[in-house]
Design a protein around this motif. Structure first.
Motif, PDB file in Angstrom:
ATOM      1  N   GLY A  30       0.822  -1.207   0.000  1.00 21.43           N
ATOM      2  CA  GLY A  30       0.000   0.000   0.000  1.00 21.43           C
ATOM      3  C   GLY A  30       0.857   1.258   0.000  1.00 21.43           C
ATOM      4  O   GLY A  30       2.087   1.215  -0.064  1.00 21.43           O
ATOM      5  N   HIS A  31       0.172   2.367   0.117  1.00 18.97           N
ATOM      6  CA  HIS A  31       0.792   3.687  -0.011  1.00 18.97           C
ATOM      7  C   HIS A  31       1.881   3.949   1.030  1.00 18.97           C
ATOM      8  O   HIS A  31       2.917   4.540   0.727  1.00 18.97           O
ATOM      9  CB  HIS A  31      -0.311   4.746   0.121  1.00 18.97           C
ATOM     10  N   TYR A  32       1.645   3.553   2.276  1.00 18.26           N
ATOM     11  CA  TYR A  32       2.606   3.926   3.324  1.00 18.26           C
ATOM     12  C   TYR A  32       3.887   3.118   3.244  1.00 18.26           C
ATOM     13  O   TYR A  32       4.958   3.623   3.596  1.00 18.26           O
ATOM     14  CB  TYR A  32       1.942   3.907   4.700  1.00 18.26           C
ATOM     15  N   ALA A  33       3.817   1.891   2.742  1.00 17.76           N
ATOM     16  CA  ALA A  33       5.051   1.145   2.492  1.00 17.76           C
ATOM     17  C   ALA A  33       5.809   1.799   1.329  1.00 17.76           C
ATOM     18  O   ALA A  33       7.043   1.861   1.332  1.00 17.76           O
ATOM     19  CB  ALA A  33       4.732  -0.313   2.182  1.00 17.76           C
ATOM     20  N   GLU A  34       5.059   2.311   0.372  1.00 19.56           N
ATOM     21  CA  GLU A  34       5.715   3.020  -0.739  1.00 19.56           C
ATOM     22  C   GLU A  34       6.382   4.292  -0.224  1.00 19.56           C
ATOM     23  O   GLU A  34       7.458   4.680  -0.683  1.00 19.56           O
ATOM     24  CB  GLU A  34       4.693   3.325  -1.847  1.00 19.56           C
ATOM     25  N   ARG A  35       5.755   4.935   0.754  1.00 19.91           N
ATOM     26  CA  ARG A  35       6.379   6.126   1.349  1.00 19.91           C
ATOM     27  C   ARG A  35       7.680   5.747   2.062  1.00 19.91           C
ATOM     28  O   ARG A  35       8.692   6.434   1.940  1.00 19.91           O
ATOM     29  CB  ARG A  35       5.422   6.796   2.336  1.00 19.91           C
ATOM     30  N   MET A  36       7.644   4.639   2.795  1.00 22.29           N
ATOM     31  CA  MET A  36       8.861   4.196   3.492  1.00 22.29           C
ATOM     32  C   MET A  36       9.971   3.920   2.474  1.00 22.29           C
ATOM     33  O   MET A  36      11.140   4.279   2.682  1.00 22.29           O
ATOM     34  CB  MET A  36       8.555   2.930   4.319  1.00 22.29           C
ATOM     35  N   THR A  37       9.594   3.314   1.360  1.00 21.76           N
ATOM     36  CA  THR A  37      10.561   3.020   0.295  1.00 21.76           C
ATOM     37  C   THR A  37      11.134   4.321  -0.270  1.00 21.76           C
ATOM     38  O   THR A  37      12.356   4.451  -0.448  1.00 21.76           O
ATOM     39  CB  THR A  37       9.866   2.215  -0.831  1.00 21.76           C
TER      40      THR A  37
END
Ligand SMILES: *Cc1c(COP(=O)(O)O)cnc(C)c1O
Length: 374
Positions: free
Chosen positions: A89-96
Protein backbone atom coordinates in the motif's frame (compact mmCIF):
# COMPACT_ATOMS: atom_id res chain seq x y z
CA UNK A 1 -26.31 19.24 13.33
CA UNK A 2 -23.67 18.90 16.02
CA UNK A 3 -21.51 21.82 17.13
CA UNK A 4 -18.35 20.07 15.99
CA UNK A 5 -17.11 18.65 12.74
CA UNK A 6 -17.00 14.86 13.06
CA UNK A 7 -13.68 13.73 11.58
CA UNK A 8 -14.14 10.43 9.75
CA UNK A 9 -10.75 10.89 8.08
CA UNK A 10 -7.88 8.68 9.30
CA UNK A 11 -6.26 11.36 11.47
CA UNK A 12 -6.08 14.01 12.71
CA UNK A 13 -8.90 12.95 14.98
CA UNK A 14 -11.56 14.39 17.25
CA UNK A 15 -9.93 14.75 20.64
CA UNK A 16 -11.09 14.87 24.23
CA UNK A 17 -11.74 18.44 25.43
CA UNK A 18 -9.14 17.94 28.18
CA UNK A 19 -6.51 17.23 25.50
CA UNK A 20 -7.42 20.39 23.59
CA UNK A 21 -7.45 22.45 26.79
CA UNK A 22 -3.84 21.46 27.48
CA UNK A 23 -2.83 23.22 24.24
CA UNK A 24 -3.51 26.47 26.08
CA UNK A 25 -0.94 25.66 28.76
CA UNK A 26 1.48 28.37 29.82
CA UNK A 27 4.21 29.76 27.62
CA UNK A 28 7.39 27.84 28.32
CA UNK A 29 11.06 27.71 27.44
CA UNK A 30 12.23 24.35 26.17
CA UNK A 31 15.58 24.60 27.98
CA UNK A 32 14.10 24.90 31.46
CA UNK A 33 13.76 21.94 33.84
CA UNK A 34 9.96 21.93 33.73
CA UNK A 35 10.09 21.39 29.94
CA UNK A 36 12.61 18.58 30.40
CA UNK A 37 10.33 17.02 33.01
CA UNK A 38 7.33 17.21 30.64
CA UNK A 39 9.33 15.65 27.81
CA UNK A 40 10.60 12.91 30.16
CA UNK A 41 7.10 12.02 31.29
CA UNK A 42 5.77 11.96 27.74
CA UNK A 43 8.68 9.85 26.54
CA UNK A 44 8.14 7.29 29.23
CA UNK A 45 4.35 7.16 28.69
CA UNK A 46 4.83 6.80 24.91
CA UNK A 47 7.36 4.00 25.42
CA UNK A 48 4.99 2.37 27.89
CA UNK A 49 1.98 2.30 25.63
CA UNK A 50 4.14 0.54 23.04
CA UNK A 51 5.06 -2.14 25.59
CA UNK A 52 8.49 -0.67 26.33
CA UNK A 53 10.09 -1.50 29.65
CA UNK A 54 13.05 -0.12 31.56
CA UNK A 55 15.50 -0.71 28.74
CA UNK A 56 13.38 1.15 26.15
CA UNK A 57 13.35 4.85 25.35
CA UNK A 58 11.03 6.96 23.25
CA UNK A 59 12.58 9.79 21.25
CA UNK A 60 10.19 12.68 20.53
CA UNK A 61 10.26 14.49 17.21
CA UNK A 62 8.53 17.75 16.40
CA UNK A 63 6.54 17.04 13.25
CA UNK A 64 3.85 14.72 11.95
CA UNK A 65 4.21 10.95 11.78
CA UNK A 66 6.36 11.12 8.67
CA UNK A 67 9.02 13.04 10.63
CA UNK A 68 9.48 10.13 13.03
CA UNK A 69 9.30 7.65 10.14
CA UNK A 70 12.01 9.49 8.23
CA UNK A 71 14.13 9.84 11.39
CA UNK A 72 13.94 6.08 11.97
CA UNK A 73 14.46 4.93 8.39
CA UNK A 74 17.30 7.37 7.69
CA UNK A 75 19.09 6.80 11.00
CA UNK A 76 19.16 3.06 11.63
CA UNK A 77 20.40 1.29 8.49
CA UNK A 78 24.22 1.19 8.33
CA UNK A 79 26.08 1.89 5.08
CA UNK A 80 26.67 -1.83 4.49
CA UNK A 81 23.08 -2.73 5.43
CA UNK A 82 20.00 -3.25 3.31
CA UNK A 83 16.37 -2.55 4.09
CA UNK A 84 13.72 -5.03 2.94
CA UNK A 85 10.33 -3.35 2.68
CA UNK A 86 7.17 -5.45 2.78
CA UNK A 87 4.87 -3.46 0.57
CA UNK A 88 1.11 -3.61 0.06
CA UNK A 89 0.00 0.00 0.00
CA UNK A 90 0.79 3.69 -0.01
CA UNK A 91 2.61 3.93 3.32
CA UNK A 92 5.05 1.15 2.49
CA UNK A 93 5.72 3.02 -0.74
CA UNK A 94 6.38 6.13 1.35
CA UNK A 95 8.86 4.20 3.49
CA UNK A 96 10.56 3.02 0.30
CA UNK A 97 10.72 6.57 -1.09
CA UNK A 98 12.30 7.82 2.14
CA UNK A 99 14.92 5.06 2.15
CA UNK A 100 15.79 5.62 -1.50
CA UNK A 101 16.02 9.38 -1.04
CA UNK A 102 18.61 8.84 1.69
CA UNK A 103 20.62 6.50 -0.53
CA UNK A 104 19.86 3.44 1.59
CA UNK A 105 20.11 0.08 -0.20
CA UNK A 106 16.52 -1.09 -0.47
CA UNK A 107 14.74 -4.22 -1.63
CA UNK A 108 10.96 -4.17 -2.00
CA UNK A 109 8.81 -7.28 -1.78
CA UNK A 110 5.72 -5.91 -3.48
CA UNK A 111 2.61 -7.94 -2.76
CA UNK A 112 0.32 -5.46 -4.48
CA UNK A 113 -2.17 -3.09 -2.91
CA UNK A 114 -4.88 -4.87 -0.91
CA UNK A 115 -3.08 -8.21 -1.00
CA UNK A 116 -1.98 -9.77 2.28
CA UNK A 117 1.73 -10.09 2.97
CA UNK A 118 2.87 -13.60 2.08
CA UNK A 119 4.81 -14.69 5.17
CA UNK A 120 6.34 -17.70 3.39
CA UNK A 121 7.72 -15.41 0.69
CA UNK A 122 9.29 -13.20 3.37
CA UNK A 123 10.84 -16.27 5.01
CA UNK A 124 12.25 -17.44 1.70
CA UNK A 125 13.73 -14.01 1.01
CA UNK A 126 15.41 -13.85 4.42
CA UNK A 127 16.72 -17.40 4.03
CA UNK A 128 18.33 -16.57 0.71
CA UNK A 129 19.50 -12.98 1.33
CA UNK A 130 22.06 -12.44 4.05
CA UNK A 131 22.50 -8.83 2.98
CA UNK A 132 19.15 -7.81 4.49
CA UNK A 133 19.94 -6.12 7.80
CA UNK A 134 16.53 -4.49 8.39
CA UNK A 135 12.93 -5.21 7.52
CA UNK A 136 10.34 -2.42 7.20
CA UNK A 137 6.65 -3.09 7.81
CA UNK A 138 3.57 -0.89 7.98
CA UNK A 139 1.30 -2.37 10.65
CA UNK A 140 -1.99 -0.78 9.68
CA UNK A 141 -1.71 0.13 5.98
CA UNK A 142 -4.08 3.09 6.26
CA UNK A 143 -4.36 3.49 2.48
CA UNK A 144 -6.35 0.27 2.15
CA UNK A 145 -7.41 -0.27 5.78
CA UNK A 146 -5.50 -3.54 5.98
CA UNK A 147 -3.99 -4.72 9.25
CA UNK A 148 -0.78 -6.58 8.45
CA UNK A 149 0.23 -9.65 10.52
CA UNK A 150 2.76 -8.00 12.81
CA UNK A 151 3.22 -10.77 15.36
CA UNK A 152 4.23 -13.62 13.00
CA UNK A 153 6.37 -11.28 10.91
CA UNK A 154 8.09 -9.94 14.04
CA UNK A 155 8.84 -13.51 15.14
CA UNK A 156 10.19 -14.34 11.69
CA UNK A 157 12.49 -11.32 11.43
CA UNK A 158 13.72 -12.01 14.96
CA UNK A 159 14.38 -15.68 14.09
CA UNK A 160 16.69 -14.52 11.30
CA UNK A 161 18.43 -11.99 13.54
CA UNK A 162 17.48 -8.96 11.47
CA UNK A 163 16.05 -5.71 12.83
CA UNK A 164 12.41 -4.74 12.38
CA UNK A 165 11.19 -1.18 11.72
CA UNK A 166 7.43 -0.84 12.17
CA UNK A 167 5.29 2.08 11.08
CA UNK A 168 2.67 1.77 13.83
CA UNK A 169 1.46 5.31 13.21
CA UNK A 170 -2.19 4.35 12.68
CA UNK A 171 -2.31 1.23 14.87
CA UNK A 172 -0.67 2.15 18.17
CA UNK A 173 -3.38 2.91 20.71
CA UNK A 174 -6.14 0.74 19.24
CA UNK A 175 -4.50 -2.42 17.90
CA UNK A 176 -2.25 -4.83 19.73
CA UNK A 177 1.33 -3.59 19.29
CA UNK A 178 4.07 -4.52 21.69
CA UNK A 179 7.78 -3.86 21.14
CA UNK A 180 8.78 -6.96 23.13
CA UNK A 181 6.11 -9.48 22.10
CA UNK A 182 6.26 -8.36 18.47
CA UNK A 183 10.07 -8.11 18.39
CA UNK A 184 9.98 -4.54 17.13
CA UNK A 185 13.39 -2.90 17.14
CA UNK A 186 12.21 0.49 15.89
CA UNK A 187 8.59 1.48 16.41
CA UNK A 188 7.28 4.67 14.84
CA UNK A 189 4.21 6.37 16.31
CA UNK A 190 2.42 9.68 16.23
CA UNK A 191 0.24 11.72 18.57
CA UNK A 192 -2.75 12.48 16.38
CA UNK A 193 -4.16 9.16 15.27
CA UNK A 194 -5.31 6.38 17.61
CA UNK A 195 -3.50 7.94 20.58
CA UNK A 196 -5.96 10.82 20.17
CA UNK A 197 -3.51 13.70 20.65
CA UNK A 198 -3.05 16.77 18.47
CA UNK A 199 -0.86 16.93 15.36
CA UNK A 200 2.74 18.11 15.69
CA UNK A 201 4.61 15.48 17.65
CA UNK A 202 5.69 11.97 16.70
CA UNK A 203 8.14 9.50 18.21
CA UNK A 204 10.35 6.43 17.84
CA UNK A 205 10.51 3.72 20.52
CA UNK A 206 13.62 1.53 20.68
CA UNK A 207 15.92 -0.26 23.09
CA UNK A 208 18.35 2.15 24.75
CA UNK A 209 21.27 -0.03 23.68
CA UNK A 210 20.15 0.11 20.02
CA UNK A 211 19.87 3.90 20.22
CA UNK A 212 23.34 4.13 21.72
CA UNK A 213 24.78 2.02 18.88
CA UNK A 214 23.42 4.42 16.26
CA UNK A 215 26.55 6.53 16.60
CA UNK A 216 28.17 4.02 14.23
CA UNK A 217 25.58 4.64 11.47
CA UNK A 218 26.27 7.49 9.03
CA UNK A 219 24.31 10.63 9.78
CA UNK A 220 22.08 11.26 6.78
CA UNK A 221 19.91 14.11 8.05
CA UNK A 222 20.64 17.18 10.11
CA UNK A 223 17.17 17.72 11.57
CA UNK A 224 15.91 14.12 11.71
CA UNK A 225 19.01 12.58 13.25
CA UNK A 226 17.55 10.03 15.65
CA UNK A 227 20.78 9.48 17.51
CA UNK A 228 21.26 13.21 17.97
CA UNK A 229 17.73 13.66 19.30
CA UNK A 230 18.12 10.69 21.63
CA UNK A 231 21.41 11.97 23.01
CA UNK A 232 19.98 15.42 23.55
CA UNK A 233 16.72 14.26 25.14
CA UNK A 234 18.01 11.44 27.26
CA UNK A 235 21.62 12.23 27.99
CA UNK A 236 21.65 16.01 28.21
CA UNK A 237 17.99 16.53 29.25
CA UNK A 238 17.39 19.32 26.73
CA UNK A 239 15.84 18.87 23.29
CA UNK A 240 18.05 19.27 20.23
CA UNK A 241 15.76 21.89 18.67
CA UNK A 242 12.65 23.78 19.79
CA UNK A 243 9.89 21.22 20.34
CA UNK A 244 6.17 22.09 20.09
CA UNK A 245 5.83 22.08 23.89
CA UNK A 246 2.10 22.87 23.96
CA UNK A 247 1.41 19.97 21.60
CA UNK A 248 3.59 17.79 23.83
CA UNK A 249 1.57 18.94 26.86
CA UNK A 250 -1.65 17.99 25.07
CA UNK A 251 -0.07 14.67 24.10
CA UNK A 252 0.60 13.92 27.76
CA UNK A 253 -3.10 14.33 28.53
CA UNK A 254 -3.99 12.16 25.53
CA UNK A 255 -1.52 9.48 26.68
CA UNK A 256 -2.97 9.55 30.20
CA UNK A 257 -6.43 9.04 28.74
CA UNK A 258 -5.18 6.25 26.46
CA UNK A 259 -3.49 4.48 29.37
CA UNK A 260 -6.57 4.91 31.54
CA UNK A 261 -8.85 3.47 28.85
CA UNK A 262 -6.39 0.73 27.91
CA UNK A 263 -5.61 -0.48 24.39
CA UNK A 264 -8.00 -3.45 24.60
CA UNK A 265 -10.94 -1.23 25.58
CA UNK A 266 -10.07 1.32 22.93
CA UNK A 267 -9.84 -1.51 20.39
CA UNK A 268 -13.34 -2.61 21.36
CA UNK A 269 -14.69 0.94 21.24
CA UNK A 270 -13.25 1.46 17.75
CA UNK A 271 -14.50 -1.96 16.63
CA UNK A 272 -18.03 -1.07 17.76
CA UNK A 273 -17.94 2.16 15.78
CA UNK A 274 -16.43 0.45 12.72
CA UNK A 275 -19.05 -2.31 12.92
CA UNK A 276 -21.84 0.30 13.00
CA UNK A 277 -20.35 2.02 9.95
CA UNK A 278 -19.89 -1.28 8.09
CA UNK A 279 -23.29 -2.73 8.96
CA UNK A 280 -25.02 0.57 8.29
CA UNK A 281 -23.40 1.09 4.89
CA UNK A 282 -23.80 -2.56 3.98
CA UNK A 283 -27.57 -2.37 4.70
CA UNK A 284 -27.57 0.55 2.29
CA UNK A 285 -25.99 -1.56 -0.42
CA UNK A 286 -22.36 -0.51 -0.06
CA UNK A 287 -19.48 -2.82 -0.93
CA UNK A 288 -16.10 -2.80 0.79
CA UNK A 289 -12.57 -2.97 -0.57
CA UNK A 290 -11.25 -5.63 1.82
CA UNK A 291 -12.48 -8.88 3.28
CA UNK A 292 -13.61 -8.44 6.82
CA UNK A 293 -10.76 -10.52 8.27
CA UNK A 294 -8.11 -8.17 6.81
CA UNK A 295 -9.58 -4.94 8.15
CA UNK A 296 -8.17 -2.85 10.97
CA UNK A 297 -10.70 -1.49 13.46
CA UNK A 298 -10.16 2.17 12.64
CA UNK A 299 -10.59 2.55 8.87
CA UNK A 300 -13.06 1.25 6.29
CA UNK A 301 -12.54 1.58 2.54
CA UNK A 302 -15.88 1.69 0.77
CA UNK A 303 -16.79 1.66 -2.91
CA UNK A 304 -18.67 4.80 -3.94
CA UNK A 305 -22.34 4.22 -4.73
CA UNK A 306 -22.72 3.67 -8.44
CA UNK A 307 -22.60 6.95 -10.35
CA UNK A 308 -21.92 9.14 -7.31
CA UNK A 309 -18.69 11.13 -7.33
CA UNK A 310 -16.41 11.42 -4.31
CA UNK A 311 -16.58 15.21 -4.48
CA UNK A 312 -20.36 15.22 -4.30
CA UNK A 313 -20.49 12.73 -1.43
CA UNK A 314 -17.76 14.54 0.49
CA UNK A 315 -19.28 18.01 0.10
CA UNK A 316 -22.82 16.86 0.84
CA UNK A 317 -21.76 14.96 3.98
CA UNK A 318 -19.64 17.90 5.06
CA UNK A 319 -22.70 20.13 4.95
CA UNK A 320 -24.11 17.78 7.61
CA UNK A 321 -20.89 18.06 9.65
CA UNK A 322 -19.04 14.89 8.61
CA UNK A 323 -15.62 14.68 6.95
CA UNK A 324 -14.95 11.55 4.90
CA UNK A 325 -11.65 10.96 3.11
CA UNK A 326 -10.60 10.21 -0.43
CA UNK A 327 -8.68 7.04 -1.17
CA UNK A 328 -5.36 7.21 -3.03
CA UNK A 329 -5.50 7.49 -6.83
CA UNK A 330 -4.54 3.83 -7.12
CA UNK A 331 -8.00 2.99 -5.76
CA UNK A 332 -10.47 4.78 -8.03
CA UNK A 333 -14.11 4.67 -6.94
CA UNK A 334 -13.18 4.11 -3.30
CA UNK A 335 -13.50 6.43 -0.30
CA UNK A 336 -12.59 6.05 3.35
CA UNK A 337 -14.58 6.28 6.53
CA UNK A 338 -12.32 6.21 9.58
CA UNK A 339 -13.46 6.03 13.16
CA UNK A 340 -10.32 7.02 15.05
CA UNK A 341 -10.70 9.39 17.97
CA UNK A 342 -13.58 10.57 20.09
CA UNK A 343 -16.48 9.40 17.92
CA UNK A 344 -19.66 8.44 19.76
CA UNK A 345 -22.18 5.76 18.81
CA UNK A 346 -24.62 8.61 18.22
CA UNK A 347 -22.15 10.27 15.80
CA UNK A 348 -22.26 7.14 13.63
CA UNK A 349 -26.08 7.00 13.75
CA UNK A 350 -26.19 10.64 12.68
CA UNK A 351 -23.64 9.92 9.95
CA UNK A 352 -25.88 7.19 8.53
CA UNK A 353 -28.90 9.51 8.70
CA UNK A 354 -26.90 12.16 6.84
CA UNK A 355 -25.84 9.52 4.29
CA UNK A 356 -29.51 8.67 3.69
CA UNK A 357 -30.41 12.32 3.15
CA UNK A 358 -27.49 12.78 0.80
CA UNK A 359 -28.31 9.67 -1.20
CA UNK A 360 -31.97 10.53 -1.54
CA UNK A 361 -31.05 13.98 -2.81
CA UNK A 362 -28.49 12.43 -5.16
CA UNK A 363 -31.13 10.17 -6.69
CA UNK A 364 -33.71 12.93 -7.12
CA UNK A 365 -33.97 13.96 -10.77
CA UNK A 366 -33.22 17.63 -10.00
CA UNK A 367 -29.83 16.72 -8.64
CA UNK A 368 -28.07 15.22 -11.60
CA UNK A 369 -24.80 16.90 -10.76
CA UNK A 370 -24.31 14.17 -8.17
CA UNK A 371 -23.58 11.79 -10.99
CA UNK A 372 -20.26 11.71 -12.69
CA UNK A 373 -20.34 11.88 -16.43
CA UNK A 374 -19.23 8.50 -17.58
C1 LIG B 1 -0.86 8.95 8.77
C2 LIG B 1 0.19 7.96 8.47
C3 LIG B 1 1.53 8.33 8.32
C4 LIG B 1 2.05 9.73 8.50
O1 LIG B 1 1.33 10.75 8.00
P1 LIG B 1 1.58 12.24 8.54
O2 LIG B 1 0.72 13.06 7.65
O3 LIG B 1 3.01 12.55 8.42
O4 LIG B 1 1.15 12.24 9.97
C5 LIG B 1 2.47 7.34 8.09
N1 LIG B 1 2.11 6.05 8.03
C6 LIG B 1 0.84 5.65 8.20
C7 LIG B 1 0.53 4.20 8.17
C8 LIG B 1 -0.17 6.59 8.42
O5 LIG B 1 -1.44 6.19 8.59
Amino acid sequence: MSDRLVLLNPGPVNTDSRTRAAMASDDACHREPEAAALMDRVRSKAANIAGGQQDHDAVLLGGSGTAALEAAVSSVVPSDGRLLILSNGHYAERMTAIAELHGIATTVLDFGWCNPIDIAAVRLHLETHDDISHVGLVHHETSTGMLNPLRPLGALVHEFGRELIVDAISSLGCEEVHVELDHIDWLVGTANKCLEGLPGVSFVVARRESLRRLDAVPRRSYYLDLHGHWQAQILTGAPLFTPPLQVVAAFEVALDLAIEEGTANRHNRYLERATSVRNGLSERGAKFLLDERDRAVSTTNVFLPSGVSYEFLHDALKSFGFVIYAAQKVLPGVYRVANMGQISARDIERFLEAYDSVMSSASSPQNNQAYEEV
